[in-house]
Design a protein around this motif. Structure first.
Motif, short mmCIF file in Angstrom:
data_model
loop_
_atom_site.label_atom_id
_atom_site.label_comp_id
_atom_site.label_asym_id
_atom_site.label_seq_id
_atom_site.Cartn_x
_atom_site.Cartn_y
_atom_site.Cartn_z
N LEU A 97 14.28 9.33 8.94
CA LEU A 97 13.28 8.91 9.93
C LEU A 97 12.84 7.45 9.81
O LEU A 97 12.89 6.72 10.81
CB LEU A 97 12.08 9.85 9.85
CG LEU A 97 11.23 9.86 11.11
CD1 LEU A 97 12.03 10.33 12.30
CD2 LEU A 97 10.01 10.71 10.92
N PRO A 98 12.39 6.98 8.63
CA PRO A 98 11.95 5.58 8.58
C PRO A 98 13.08 4.62 8.91
O PRO A 98 12.84 3.56 9.52
CB PRO A 98 11.47 5.39 7.15
CG PRO A 98 11.69 6.66 6.44
CD PRO A 98 12.25 7.67 7.36
N GLN A 99 14.31 4.98 8.55
CA GLN A 99 15.44 4.08 8.82
C GLN A 99 15.76 4.06 10.31
O GLN A 99 16.24 3.05 10.83
CB GLN A 99 16.67 4.51 8.03
CG GLN A 99 16.40 4.85 6.58
CD GLN A 99 15.69 3.74 5.85
OE1 GLN A 99 15.76 2.58 6.24
NE2 GLN A 99 14.97 4.07 4.79
N VAL A 100 15.52 5.18 11.00
CA VAL A 100 15.72 5.19 12.45
C VAL A 100 14.83 4.13 13.08
O VAL A 100 15.27 3.34 13.93
CB VAL A 100 15.39 6.58 13.04
CG1 VAL A 100 15.39 6.53 14.55
CG2 VAL A 100 16.38 7.61 12.56
N VAL B 213 14.13 10.09 -4.10
CA VAL B 213 13.27 10.55 -5.22
C VAL B 213 12.19 11.46 -4.67
O VAL B 213 11.98 12.57 -5.16
CB VAL B 213 12.64 9.34 -5.95
CG1 VAL B 213 11.65 9.82 -6.99
CG2 VAL B 213 13.70 8.49 -6.59
N VAL B 214 11.51 11.00 -3.62
CA VAL B 214 10.43 11.79 -3.03
C VAL B 214 10.98 13.04 -2.36
O VAL B 214 10.49 14.15 -2.56
CB VAL B 214 9.65 10.93 -2.01
CG1 VAL B 214 8.80 11.80 -1.13
CG2 VAL B 214 8.79 9.93 -2.74
N VAL B 215 12.03 12.85 -1.55
CA VAL B 215 12.56 13.97 -0.80
C VAL B 215 13.05 15.07 -1.74
O VAL B 215 12.79 16.25 -1.53
CB VAL B 215 13.69 13.48 0.13
CG1 VAL B 215 14.42 14.65 0.75
CG2 VAL B 215 13.12 12.61 1.22
N GLU B 216 13.73 14.66 -2.80
CA GLU B 216 14.23 15.66 -3.74
C GLU B 216 13.08 16.36 -4.45
O GLU B 216 13.15 17.56 -4.73
CB GLU B 216 15.16 15.00 -4.76
CG GLU B 216 16.53 14.70 -4.18
CD GLU B 216 17.34 13.78 -5.06
OE1 GLU B 216 17.02 13.64 -6.24
OE2 GLU B 216 18.30 13.18 -4.55
N ILE C 263 0.84 -1.20 0.00
CA ILE C 263 0.00 0.00 0.00
C ILE C 263 0.88 1.25 0.00
O ILE C 263 0.62 2.22 -0.72
CB ILE C 263 -0.94 -0.01 1.22
CG1 ILE C 263 -1.97 -1.14 1.05
CG2 ILE C 263 -1.65 1.33 1.37
CD1 ILE C 263 -2.95 -1.24 2.19
N LEU C 264 1.95 1.18 0.79
CA LEU C 264 2.87 2.32 0.86
C LEU C 264 3.53 2.56 -0.50
O LEU C 264 3.64 3.71 -0.95
CB LEU C 264 3.93 2.04 1.92
CG LEU C 264 4.81 3.20 2.33
CD1 LEU C 264 3.95 4.31 2.88
CD2 LEU C 264 5.81 2.76 3.37
N LEU C 265 3.93 1.49 -1.15
CA LEU C 265 4.60 1.63 -2.46
C LEU C 265 3.63 2.24 -3.47
O LEU C 265 4.00 3.13 -4.25
CB LEU C 265 5.09 0.26 -2.93
CG LEU C 265 5.90 0.22 -4.21
CD1 LEU C 265 7.07 1.18 -4.13
CD2 LEU C 265 6.42 -1.18 -4.47
N GLU C 266 2.37 1.79 -3.44
CA GLU C 266 1.40 2.33 -4.38
C GLU C 266 1.19 3.82 -4.13
O GLU C 266 1.15 4.62 -5.06
CB GLU C 266 0.08 1.57 -4.26
CG GLU C 266 -0.98 2.00 -5.26
CD GLU C 266 -1.74 3.22 -4.80
OE1 GLU C 266 -2.05 4.06 -5.66
OE2 GLU C 266 -2.00 3.37 -3.59
N LEU D 54 4.86 6.16 9.00
CA LEU D 54 4.70 7.51 8.46
C LEU D 54 5.47 7.61 7.16
O LEU D 54 6.70 7.61 7.17
CB LEU D 54 5.24 8.54 9.45
CG LEU D 54 4.29 8.99 10.56
CD1 LEU D 54 5.03 9.87 11.54
CD2 LEU D 54 3.10 9.72 9.99
N PRO D 55 4.78 7.69 6.03
CA PRO D 55 5.50 7.76 4.76
C PRO D 55 6.27 9.07 4.63
O PRO D 55 5.87 10.10 5.19
CB PRO D 55 4.38 7.71 3.72
CG PRO D 55 3.14 7.41 4.44
CD PRO D 55 3.33 7.74 5.87
N THR D 56 7.37 8.99 3.90
CA THR D 56 8.20 10.18 3.67
C THR D 56 7.38 11.35 3.15
O THR D 56 7.58 12.48 3.56
CB THR D 56 9.26 9.86 2.62
OG1 THR D 56 9.57 8.48 2.69
CG2 THR D 56 10.49 10.67 2.83
#
Lengths: 360, 307
Positions: free
Chosen positions: B183-186, B247-250, A289-292, B141-143
């Motif tokens: 953050l997610p890696q932490v 990719v997202v952060v940039e 879901i996160l990837l999508e 929490l997604p980036t």
């Protein structure tokens, strides 16, 4: 299996997560019919309405809206009075007003069908009454004036669909590949697992992005792309399980009875790997879901008029200064679902492997 | 040791070959080309462009030529940035992505291992639960949710930090992207450290050290060494995650890095840029995995002679 379920039902956190997921599934499936708005319905006069329990149009917004509409009818609105959910006003113009121009009222989404109560001065003065609509936008409206709650729920369908189907795709590929490699062993196993090692080193997210950019992004392609990326872990897990199972007596008995390899794999090997696979699958669903939503956030995933939480979050992120609720709504849906899925996965792995739970 | 490295590098060749071949044909199979504009160019101009970039030749020949130029270390000219080669684009973008990724990695390692160690020592305490909660939250929490939130809080409301842009890598412009990326890696690292350190702390050799009267700091040094192995094992995927996460952060912070170049390149059908980026990331992942294996060998001699 029954004991695992008993252990799981004692885990209060996991049960709350399970109930929550059930609720969200029901809400996404049936909620869009109950919100009173079609997901694509645009209310041009109610763009970026803030969230809340109140009804729209707001009382203070009625008069300006009517003045705007009257201007389009080449008239001016006077004596605007709202009473019992109906608005009464007098339209005055220099030329006779065409009654058809009153069609602007219901078309604005804010008012119902008008009724002419009085005609005066050869049609240059009309007293009109129209019901004021009572619209609810619990989560507000988006930049185009669409109900955010409805859109979040409709987007949730996509997320759940992708979560289930893409996980299933990964599951099927991973189980078959892993079971075959582990059961056949020897050189076949070495070659197959070397292949997995190679695929592990590939920057897969980049491949998925390429696929989606180059070929028209659609739901089917996303499902296949994500499923094809996420089967590697499953294959490794199933292979390890199969290697252990192969030495067990019941498998050797089946071999001695002369069952075909396919039959042994289907009847004896794969069913016995399902415990750990279930755990891995529940933890795979949030990842999928996160990837999508990641892909949709980049604009590469689900395309309009369909929408997904990632796409809604992207919209919200663009409007963050003027309308922060556009980010908050879909983000809470996504994060809550992910947290619940993770908690359920943790609970399941505890329930299926109690020794691990004790060590935690 | 040197033999091991060489063998691993040799093993990387088929992987890289697969990456190159796969992405080359995937790109060329796709409809659309780099010179498709909204108003089509006259056919003569198209033919000229195709000839200059060698697009008029058969696909097999183009593929061989591309492989040949790669062997000479030439990534080719960019299709969408007319005056620049892909290598020149990388020379601009790579420092951005690399410094971002390296800082995020360091931050994630320090915070993740630190929090995980803390939780492992105080198992079952409120602090332990808190770390667990924090780790779980940072994973869910997604980036692309965290980044706008940070922007709103620190950029728009408090006005402590800039919302985006690179500005030559000024430290204040790096803070938010690095935090977002780390953050997610932490969360991942904290969970892993807690689990593996918890296991090591109950091992016989640690008990012996306790019995010998060693202080907690000395014991931690011995225990962490043993607990490092699972952490090193995920270092490869972790490095890859930092690269792709960028990719997202940039995109969100408007940084001119490799990740954004890749997405833009894909949208513009910039064949060579896309190929180059995929290749670059693949090489980075392979090197990360190799480094992780070497470090594991340093810590655990039993792994040294492994494949």
């Amino acid at each position: 299996m029954r004991r695992a379920w008993a252990r799981l039902s004692r885990n209060r956190v996991a049960m709350v997560a399970l109930l929550f997921l059930g609720a969200i599934t029901l809400a996404c499936l049936f909620g869009p019919f109950l919100t009173g708005h079609a997901p694509g319905r645009i209310y041009p006069d109610l763009v970026q309405a803030p969230p809340g329990l109140g009804t729209h149009p707001r009382p203070e917004a009625v008069a300006p809206a009517l003045e705007g509409l009257a201007f389009r009818m080449r008239a001016t609105a006077q004596d605007i009075a709202v009473h019992d959910g109906r608005v009464r006003l007098t339209l005055v113009a220099s030329a006779p007003i065409d009654p058809r121009a009153l069609g602007y009222l219901p078309r604005s989404d804010l008012f119902g069908a008008p009724r002419i109560l009085e005609r005066g001065e050869d049609g240059r003065r009309l007293v009109v009454e129209a019901p004021v609509r009572r619209l609810h936008f619990l989560l507000g409206t988006d930049v185009l004036g669409r109900d955010l709650l409805t859109r979040c729920l409709v987007a949730g369908r996509i997320a759940l669909l992708i979560g289930l189907v893409a996980t299933l795709v990964a599951l099927v590929i991973g189980i078959v590949y892993g079971a075959v490699a582990g059961y056949l062993g020897g050189r076949v196993d070495a070659v197959m697992m070397r292949g997995v090692d190679i695929l592990y080193a590939l920057p897969f997210v980049f491949f998925v992005i390429m696929l989606l950019v180059f070929f028209r992004a659609g739901l089917g392609l996303i499902l296949v792309a994500i499923g094809a990326v996420e089967w590697l872990d499953m294959a490794r897990l199933v292979r390890a399980q199969t290697l252990a199972l192969r030495r067990r007596d019941f498998v050797r008995a089946a071999e001695a009875l002369g069952l075909s390899t396919t039959a042994i794999l289907r009847r004896h090997v794969i069913p016995n790997t399902l415990g750990p696979v279930t755990v891995a699958a529940t933890l795979l669903v949030p990842r999928v879901i996160l990837l999508e939503s990641f892909l949709s956030f980049l604009g590469l995933g689900v395309q309009e008029p369909q929408t997904s939480w990632g796409a809604l979050i992207a919209e919200g992120a663009r409007a963050i200064e003027s309308a922060p609720w556009l980010l908050a709504g879909p983000a809470s849906f996504l994060v809550a679902t992910l947290v619940a899925l993770n908690l359920l996965g943790d609970g399941l792995s505890d329930a299926l492997d109690p020794r691990l739970a004790e060590r935690r | 040791m040197i033999g091991f490295v060489l063998r691993r590098l040799l093993q990387a060749i088929p992987t890289l070959f697969l990456v190159i071949t796969g992405s080359f044909f995937l790109i060329r199979l796709a409809p659309g080309g780099p010179f498709d504009l909204e108003r089509p160019l006259p056919p003569a101009a198209m033919a000229n462009l195709a000839r200059v970039y060698g697009l008029d030749q058969p696909l097999r020949q183009q593929y061989c030529r591309y492989l040949g130029s790669l062997l000479r270390g030439d990534l080719g000219p960019s299709f969408s940035f007319r005056d620049l080669t892909v290598a020149e684009l990388f020379a601009r973008g790579l420092p951005v992505s690399a410094s971002l990724g390296a800082l995020a990695l360091v931050l994630a390692l320090i915070l993740g291992i630190g929090l995980g160690t803390f939780a492992a020592y105080r198992r079952g305490s409120v602090a332990d639960r808190l770390v667990g909660l924090l780790a779980g939250a940072s994973l869910a929490l997604p980036t692309f949710v965290v980044a706008p939130l940070l922007q709103i809080v620190f950029g728009l409301t408090l006005r402590w930090l800039p919302v985006g842009s690179w500005e030559g890598g000024a430290p204040s412009h790096l803070v938010l992207p690095v935090i977002t990326l780390a953050l997610p890696q932490v969360g991942t690292l904290a969970r892993l450290t807690r689990a593996s350190l918890g296991e090591v702390l109950t091992a016989p050799h640690i008990r012996t050290q306790r019995a010998m009267g060693l202080g907690p700091a000395r014991i931690a040094r011995h225990a962490l060494r043993g607990a490092m192995l699972p952490i090193l094992a995920i270092l490869g995927p972790l490095g890859a995650a930092l690269l792709t996460g960028s990719v997202v952060v940039e995109t969100i912070f408007g940084l001119p890095g490799i990740g954004r170049a890749f997405v833009d390149g894909a949208v513009n059908r910039d064949y060579t840029l896309v190929m180059g980026t995929v290749l670059l990331v693949a090489v980075a992942v392979i090197l990360f995995n190799l480094l992780a294996d070497l470090l594991s060998g340093l810590i655990d001699p039993r792994l040294r002679l492994g494949r």
